[in-house]
Design a protein around this motif. Structure first.
Motif, mmCIF file in Angstrom:
data_model
loop_
_atom_site.group_PDB
_atom_site.id
_atom_site.type_symbol
_atom_site.label_atom_id
_atom_site.label_comp_id
_atom_site.label_asym_id
_atom_site.label_seq_id
_atom_site.Cartn_x
_atom_site.Cartn_y
_atom_site.Cartn_z
ATOM 1 N N GLY A 126 64.050 -2.863 110.793
ATOM 2 C CA GLY A 126 64.860 -2.706 111.984
ATOM 3 C C GLY A 126 64.648 -3.844 112.962
ATOM 4 N N GLY A 127 65.496 -3.900 113.983
ATOM 5 C CA GLY A 127 65.365 -4.936 114.984
ATOM 6 C C GLY A 127 66.576 -4.994 115.865
ATOM 7 N N LEU A 128 66.641 -6.062 116.637
ATOM 8 C CA LEU A 128 67.750 -6.279 117.557
ATOM 9 C C LEU A 128 68.697 -7.295 116.950
ATOM 10 C CD1 LEU A 128 69.078 -5.999 120.368
ATOM 11 C CD2 LEU A 128 67.547 -7.825 121.143
ATOM 12 N N VAL A 129 69.968 -6.965 116.922
ATOM 13 C CA VAL A 129 70.966 -7.860 116.335
ATOM 14 C C VAL A 129 72.241 -7.776 117.166
ATOM 15 C CG1 VAL A 129 71.815 -6.091 114.740
ATOM 16 C CG2 VAL A 129 72.107 -8.506 114.171
ATOM 17 N N GLN A 130 72.967 -8.862 117.213
ATOM 18 C CA GLN A 130 74.235 -8.854 117.919
ATOM 19 C C GLN A 130 75.316 -8.188 117.085
ATOM 20 O OE1 GLN A 130 75.037 -12.938 119.076
ATOM 21 N NE2 GLN A 130 74.214 -12.542 121.121
ATOM 22 N N ALA A 131 76.303 -7.652 117.758
ATOM 23 C CA ALA A 131 77.432 -7.053 117.063
ATOM 24 C C ALA A 131 78.049 -8.076 116.112
ATOM 25 C CB ALA A 131 78.464 -6.564 118.066
ATOM 26 N N GLY A 132 78.366 -7.621 114.919
ATOM 27 C CA GLY A 132 78.888 -8.495 113.887
ATOM 28 C C GLY A 132 77.826 -9.045 112.958
ATOM 29 N N ASN A 186 76.028 -4.736 107.195
ATOM 30 C CA ASN A 186 76.820 -5.882 107.637
ATOM 31 C C ASN A 186 77.831 -5.452 108.688
ATOM 32 O OD1 ASN A 186 75.500 -7.457 105.670
ATOM 33 N ND2 ASN A 186 77.053 -6.965 104.129
ATOM 34 N N SER A 187 78.372 -6.421 109.387
ATOM 35 C CA SER A 187 79.378 -6.151 110.423
ATOM 36 C C SER A 187 78.917 -5.050 111.359
ATOM 37 C CB SER A 187 80.714 -5.764 109.771
ATOM 38 O OG SER A 187 81.171 -6.793 108.924
ATOM 39 N N ASP A 211 76.303 1.585 115.706
ATOM 40 C CA ASP A 211 75.317 1.690 114.632
ATOM 41 C C ASP A 211 73.894 1.749 115.172
ATOM 42 O OD1 ASP A 211 77.346 -0.609 112.832
ATOM 43 O OD2 ASP A 211 77.189 1.547 112.453
ATOM 44 N N THR A 212 73.740 1.586 116.465
ATOM 45 C CA THR A 212 72.419 1.644 117.081
ATOM 46 C C THR A 212 71.785 3.006 116.872
ATOM 47 O OG1 THR A 212 72.913 -0.008 118.773
ATOM 48 C CG2 THR A 212 71.196 1.585 119.294
ATOM 49 N N GLY A 213 70.506 2.995 116.539
ATOM 50 C CA GLY A 213 69.779 4.237 116.362
ATOM 51 C C GLY A 213 68.495 4.023 115.601
ATOM 52 N N VAL A 214 67.769 5.110 115.424
ATOM 53 C CA VAL A 214 66.581 5.083 114.583
ATOM 54 C C VAL A 214 67.016 5.462 113.171
ATOM 55 C CG1 VAL A 214 64.298 6.044 114.174
ATOM 56 C CG2 VAL A 214 65.113 5.693 116.523
ATOM 57 N N TYR A 215 66.663 4.625 112.225
ATOM 58 C CA TYR A 215 67.044 4.832 110.835
ATOM 59 C C TYR A 215 65.837 5.345 110.056
ATOM 60 C CZ TYR A 215 71.579 2.655 111.451
ATOM 61 O OH TYR A 215 72.879 2.391 111.842
ATOM 62 N N TYR A 216 66.091 6.393 109.277
ATOM 63 C CA TYR A 216 65.043 7.033 108.490
ATOM 64 C C TYR A 216 65.415 6.995 107.006
ATOM 65 C CZ TYR A 216 63.864 9.233 112.971
ATOM 66 O OH TYR A 216 63.532 9.474 114.283
ATOM 67 N N CYS A 217 64.431 6.789 106.171
ATOM 68 C CA CYS A 217 64.666 6.990 104.744
ATOM 69 C C CYS A 217 64.116 8.346 104.332
ATOM 70 C CB CYS A 217 64.056 5.883 103.899
ATOM 71 S SG CYS A 217 62.272 5.723 104.015
ATOM 72 N N ALA A 218 64.690 8.892 103.280
ATOM 73 C CA ALA A 218 64.326 10.230 102.844
ATOM 74 C C ALA A 218 64.453 10.320 101.330
ATOM 75 C CB ALA A 218 65.214 11.266 103.517
ATOM 76 N N THR A 256 68.892 -1.847 116.893
ATOM 77 C CA THR A 256 69.626 -1.960 118.156
ATOM 78 C C THR A 256 70.672 -3.054 118.002
ATOM 79 O OG1 THR A 256 67.652 -1.322 119.413
ATOM 80 C CG2 THR A 256 69.466 -2.337 120.628
ATOM 81 N N VAL A 257 71.918 -2.680 118.212
ATOM 82 C CA VAL A 257 73.016 -3.631 118.095
ATOM 83 C C VAL A 257 73.555 -3.876 119.501
ATOM 84 C CG1 VAL A 257 75.211 -4.164 117.007
ATOM 85 C CG2 VAL A 257 73.554 -2.707 115.822
ATOM 86 N N SER A 258 73.496 -5.116 119.919
ATOM 87 C CA SER A 258 73.955 -5.475 121.259
ATOM 88 C C SER A 258 75.372 -6.024 121.209
ATOM 89 C CB SER A 258 73.017 -6.501 121.869
ATOM 90 O OG SER A 258 73.040 -7.699 121.123
ATOM 91 N N SER A 259 76.090 -5.825 122.299
ATOM 92 C CA SER A 259 77.492 -6.292 122.348
ATOM 93 C C SER A 259 77.583 -7.724 122.831
ATOM 94 C CB SER A 259 78.285 -5.381 123.286
ATOM 95 O OG SER A 259 77.713 -5.396 124.578
#
Length: 121
Positions: A8-14, A83-84, A89-96, A118-121
């Protein structure tokens, strides 16, 4: 089975991110694996799933065509290529993981800790 998610991390939209989830144990290939996410103030959502040999996958409609789930049984790892990315899409992602049940079912038995996207605009 114990699960450890990362990527996970911070990424810009797109932009793109790839999440990984490593499982302990020698029976990883028997498990159905899934990815979930939980956005702030919202319920957890089943995003993608994959059966033991990767031949069938499931995606929630909102990520179809943008996210790809895959697995490498030799590495005990499941991936989520995103992608894209959009702000929603921002949130905490869990695997199960689970052994039985329909791929489309969100009822999983084993959970890893989350990784924040975290997806920033």
């Amino acid at each position: 089975v114990q699960l450890q998610a990362s990527g996970g991390g911070l990424v810009q939209a797109g932009g793109s991110l790839r999440l990984s989830c490593v499982a302990s144990g020698r029976t990883f290939s028997r498990y159905i694996m899934g990815w979930f996410r939980q956005a702030p103030g919202k319920e957890r959502e089943y995003v993608a799933g994959i059966i033991w040999n990767g031949s069938r996958t499931f995606y929630v409609d909102s990520v179809k065509g943008r996210f790809t789930i895959s697995r490498d049984n030799a590495k005990n790892t499941v991936y989520l290529q995103m992608n894209s990315l959009a702000t929603e899409d921002t949130g905490v992602y869990y695997c199960a993981a689970r052994l039985l049940g329909a791929l489309e079912s969100g009822a999983y038995d084993y959970w890893g800790q989350g990784t924040l996207v975290t997806v920033s605009s």
